[in-house]
Design an enzyme around this catalytic site. Sequence first.
Site, PDB file in Angstrom:
ATOM      1  N   THR B 197      -2.411   7.758 -19.779  1.00  0.00           N
ATOM      2  CA  THR B 197      -2.090   7.333 -18.421  1.00  0.00           C
ATOM      3  C   THR B 197      -1.952   8.561 -17.540  1.00  0.00           C
ATOM      4  OG1 THR B 197      -0.590   6.034 -17.104  1.00  0.00           O
ATOM      5  CG2 THR B 197       0.393   7.303 -18.860  1.00  0.00           C
ATOM      6  N   ASN B 404       6.561   3.629  -1.268  1.00  0.00           N
ATOM      7  CA  ASN B 404       5.527   2.687  -1.684  1.00  0.00           C
ATOM      8  C   ASN B 404       5.395   1.454  -0.816  1.00  0.00           C
ATOM      9  OD1 ASN B 404       4.252   3.812  -4.121  1.00  0.00           O
ATOM     10  ND2 ASN B 404       6.389   3.924  -4.781  1.00  0.00           N
TER      11      ASN B 404
END
Lengths: 406, 406
Positions: B197, B404
């Site tokens: 990842t 975000n």
Amino acid sequence: MRKNIRQIKTPDLPLGFRAAGIASGIKKDGKPDMALIFSEVEATAAGAFTTNRVAAAPVWLDKKVMAGGSCRAVIVNSGCANACTGVQGEADAERMARLTAEGLEIDPGEVVVCSTGRIGKLLPMEKIAAGITGLTGIIKAGGNDSASDAIMTTDTHPKRLSVEFEIGGVVCRIWGIAKGAGMIYPRMEVAAMPHATMLAFLATDLGVGAELLRGMLSISLSQSFNRITVDGDTSTNDSVILMANGESKAAIEPGSNGMEVFQAALDMVTGELARMIARDGEGATRLIRIEVRSARTGDDARRAAAAVANSLLFKCALYGASPNWGRLLAALGYSGVLIEEKKIEVSLNGIAIVENGLLLQVQADIIGAKLHEKELDFVIELGLGEESDLYYTCDISPEYVEINKE
Amino acid sequence: MRKNIRQIKTPDLPLGFRAAGIASGIKKDGKPDMALIFSEVEATAAGAFTTNRVAAAPVWLDKKVMAGGSCRAVIVNSGCANACTGVQGEADAERMARLTAEGLEIDPGEVVVCSTGRIGKLLPMEKIAAGITGLTGIIKAGGNDSASDAIMTTDTHPKRLSVEFEIGGVVCRIWGIAKGAGMIYPRMEVAAMPHATMLAFLATDLGVGAELLRGMLSISLSQSFNRITVDGDTSTNDSVILMANGESKAAIEPGSNGMEVFQAALDMVTGELARMIARDGEGATRLIRIEVRSARTGDDARRAAAAVANSLLFKCALYGASPNWGRLLAALGYSGVLIEEKKIEVSLNGIAIVENGLLLQVQADIIGAKLHEKELDFVIELGLGEESDLYYTCDISPEYVEINKE
């Protein structure tokens, strides 16, 4: 409404039920923190409980009561979960049942106990005992309408709904109250016994046998409490109790015509209460519906919808009213479910936002307006089969962190 | 350090490697946004990629290159992920490889392409092409030290590490850079090919065959990049590329003595880069280590640690320095792993906080001080077996949501 099910004013309780709330001093702000629900006569009952292996003391006690298929009273406190409290916690839950039974002059085996609040603290039993004395007195006098207030924790408002419907020409009722705003995520498979998340209490004056009641509650959960998530954290105390005392004098049997009506009425109450919980998620500003269609299997549909509904990044974007649909697609991609990127179509409140796996550049003013609506309805077509499922969730705001930093 | 592996100053690249970064204008703030890593000679290579089914265009291209077991150049851009970009995205990734190959006078099949940034946007190919021309020019002149800056997105600082070690008396080096702060959660099972990842690039001047390199990278991932989570969202672009060009003139074979030293050196670099990513999680204030011991199986240990490391409620409590250990126990309870509540013991930085499943009332001043430390080390004993595993994560602050919401 469908099948002649009509919403009615709460707290119109079904025949033979009483309910009350009281402030016992567990909550430091003096708000109501204990509730009692009581059936004047014997009632069949079905219960559904968290599958969290760290289940609270009252959950263990209630599972035993529910195995018998009947109960007459539910005693609930908020402000303290009585979870991770060991032997003392078990003794305290049993004492709550015993004191309630004494006050109501019924058998302790007919009392269900629920607790909600902070984990790892012992119940303040002095206050609880005094609260039970107060509550049983109020119930004997007929009750009051504050039960739904008394079970709240971080909820910003009480959650309640009553409906009436007809079985064989007789009017019957379902009354329901629920609480929950955080530590909300039902990831449970329906097993021999149904499961649920959060606290909800349901009462009907229809006559329904215990086994049938369990089966119908199980079906109802899979379209309500088991399809919501606020934060992906499954609680230690989740419980749903459904009591049926038959005082309307109407009754249903397995296979009878009335089953469909009762199931629809029950689904209406549980579904609406579940949506109230998602809408009132801690710090939330929007109710979000994630429906996945044309999945290969029903389990794929459920898992894909759950992955999107639990994506922290996607929920932050919705808080900011940002059309960051890549995060939705990424969540589908890591859900573990079979997908083909180029077949994915997504719409938001009826506007196409993804086609053939490509994010559409929808006119900013159209999509901007949609993103500020209070209810966002995402429909995701996987294009691989016939199965569908859905979750309700909410956005995550900075306030969620502020509420939960303690 | 163990096995005589010594950390050395970056950007001391291994022999025969060059690297450079440049600002090509993809990032609006004018910061470096493209990097190139180059081996002067043929290098074996192993790659690990996201298992997200919505994988970005460059991931598909890189998998083909890596199947050949060698590469000489890695071209990377930040600011745009080239994910969910369809046929055009694939063509753009191929063009990046072709332009890089032309500039370096190598074969396009020797070039790996990585992109990171917002999903669903097409790459600004004019800027990218100009950036590649600039980068290949800098590389031919020897390189510069800004590759680790150029791959950053929401990272607050670059992540890089170099070590040296000896194989058969010859000094060899591993150099590594990585990026990642959000959309970080490796939930991948190790399959025939290793997975990872985030973005990380690793280069060594040790000689290692491609098959051996793949196996050793796979082992290394399971104690580094596959054991971190910031937010539970697995990216569409996660890639790790490890190149070995043999320019130190030392080499290892399967079964040779040097394997253990190289594995340890590789683990040191990947482990430290992974911790840098968790520590620099978006909005994070603490690095949190969750180790689960005495689990029944290794998979149980991993899943229990992952559940705690991903619990939003637990991470909010840590942001607030709150000793809300009930949330940790609840996460263990819903992890799906076999546990017995009464056997659970937990310590924080060496202080017991849970014993026999009961939360301890540790003196507020002791635990309060611990909770404000920058590194929190939780050790969870399940008391059911011999297996252990661990995740690194970070707390979640209101700033995470602010970062975000767009």
